[in-house]
Design a protein around this motif. Structure first.
Motif, PDB file in Angstrom:
ATOM      1  N   SER A  14      21.260  17.332 -37.078  1.00  0.00           N
ATOM      2  CA  SER A  14      20.459  18.452 -36.623  1.00  0.00           C
ATOM      3  C   SER A  14      19.122  17.967 -36.128  1.00  0.00           C
ATOM      4  O   SER A  14      18.734  16.834 -36.344  1.00  0.00           O
ATOM      5  N   GLN A  15      18.374  18.879 -35.494  1.00  0.00           N
ATOM      6  CA  GLN A  15      17.038  18.547 -35.049  1.00  0.00           C
ATOM      7  C   GLN A  15      16.070  18.620 -36.218  1.00  0.00           C
ATOM      8  O   GLN A  15      16.130  19.527 -37.042  1.00  0.00           O
ATOM      9  N   THR A  53      10.412   4.860 -50.343  1.00  0.00           N
ATOM     10  CA  THR A  53       9.043   4.398 -50.125  1.00  0.00           C
ATOM     11  C   THR A  53       8.597   4.562 -48.680  1.00  0.00           C
ATOM     12  O   THR A  53       7.461   4.962 -48.408  1.00  0.00           O
ATOM     13  N   ASP A  54       9.475   4.262 -47.749  1.00  0.00           N
ATOM     14  CA  ASP A  54       9.110   4.271 -46.331  1.00  0.00           C
ATOM     15  C   ASP A  54       9.376   5.608 -45.650  1.00  0.00           C
ATOM     16  O   ASP A  54       9.179   5.729 -44.435  1.00  0.00           O
ATOM     17  N   VAL A  55       9.812   6.609 -46.387  1.00  0.00           N
ATOM     18  CA  VAL A  55      10.101   7.907 -45.787  1.00  0.00           C
ATOM     19  C   VAL A  55       8.790   8.663 -45.583  1.00  0.00           C
ATOM     20  O   VAL A  55       8.048   8.909 -46.528  1.00  0.00           O
ATOM     21  N   GLN A  87      12.350  11.475 -29.219  1.00  0.00           N
ATOM     22  CA  GLN A  87      10.905  11.404 -29.047  1.00  0.00           C
ATOM     23  C   GLN A  87      10.291  10.173 -29.704  1.00  0.00           C
ATOM     24  O   GLN A  87       9.067  10.040 -29.743  1.00  0.00           O
ATOM     25  N   GLY A  88      11.113   9.294 -30.227  1.00  0.00           N
ATOM     26  CA  GLY A  88      10.607   8.074 -30.840  1.00  0.00           C
ATOM     27  C   GLY A  88      10.320   8.173 -32.317  1.00  0.00           C
ATOM     28  O   GLY A  88       9.845   7.205 -32.918  1.00  0.00           O
ATOM     29  N   GLY A  89      10.619   9.305 -32.934  1.00  0.00           N
ATOM     30  CA  GLY A  89      10.422   9.451 -34.374  1.00  0.00           C
ATOM     31  C   GLY A  89      11.653   9.005 -35.149  1.00  0.00           C
ATOM     32  O   GLY A  89      12.643   8.530 -34.581  1.00  0.00           O
ATOM     33  N   ILE A  90      11.581   9.148 -36.453  1.00  0.00           N
ATOM     34  CA  ILE A  90      12.685   8.772 -37.324  1.00  0.00           C
ATOM     35  C   ILE A  90      12.995   9.926 -38.266  1.00  0.00           C
ATOM     36  O   ILE A  90      12.085  10.491 -38.892  1.00  0.00           O
TER      37      ILE A  90
END
Length: 208
Positions: A7-8, A170-172, A130-133
């Motif tokens: 999903s978005q 941790t990286d979220v 859009q380059g996000g994660i």
């Protein structure tokens, strides 16, 4: 739609979160409820209004074939659907995570999902256009569920998920920061001011 389909994502903008505790004081008995950030809801609803409100007035001024009454109906239906999409709630307890919507939201429009902590096998990152994660829970059945990222109190929700699943979170990080929505809100208010001038001009010309 946040289901077993990809999903978005959304974004976190506020640290607020409501918690309900049962009479039992153990951690597993704690129920945490996370809702979509009020800043996100306000910004998106105002943006929708700013983009659609002048249309019926301009339709009357331009004498288009579509009656303005139908435009008002369409705007109302769109506002209802947007409100339904923004009514998402994430519920965490000692057994699992659940994404729910109020009873008035049709299931064919927004279907919730639930996942037991014991069924979670991994958290998989995925890049967006859009380059996000964004991140997906992988379950023992092979299904993928999007980690909700528009809720208020995102960091606290992530900490709870890590405590219940032992996954390394941790990286979220949230996909968007609060200042992004403040900028969007400012632009929306400017657009509303332009709408007010447009509507006033349209009413003045139709009255002549």
């Amino acid at each position: 739609m946040e289901s077993n389909r990809l999903s978005q994502p959304g974004a976190d903008v506020s640290p607020a979160v409501s918690e309900e505790r049962s009479p039992v004081s153990s951690r597993s008995a704690t129920v945490s409820v996370f809702k979509i950030s009020p800043l996100i809801r306000l910004t998106l609803l105002l943006l929708y209004i700013a983009l659609t409100l002048p249309l019926p007035f301009l339709a009357e001024l331009a004498a288009v074939t579509v009656p303005s009454q139908w435009l008002w109906v369409g705007i109302g239906v769109g506002a209802l659907l947007l409100t339904a999409a923004l009514s998402e709630r994430v519920v965490l307890d000692g057994e699992g995570i659940q994404v729910t919507y109020p009873g008035w939201v049709p299931r064919f429009f927004r279907r919730g999902w639930s996942l037991l902590w014991s069924e979670v096998t991994a958290l998989k990152p995925r890049s967006t256009g859009q380059g996000g994660i964004v991140y997906y829970f992988l379950s023992t059945s092979g299904q993928a569920h999007l980690l909700p990222m528009r809720v208020a109190g995102f960091n606290r929700m992530v900490q709870r998920v890590q405590a219940e699943t032992a996954l390394d979170m941790t990286d979220v990080r949230p996909l968007s920061q609060p200042w992004m929505y403040f900028i969007l809100l400012g632009c929306t208010m400017l657009l509303l001011a332009i709408d007010a001038w447009t509507i006033w001009t349209a009413l003045g010309q139709t009255a002549v």
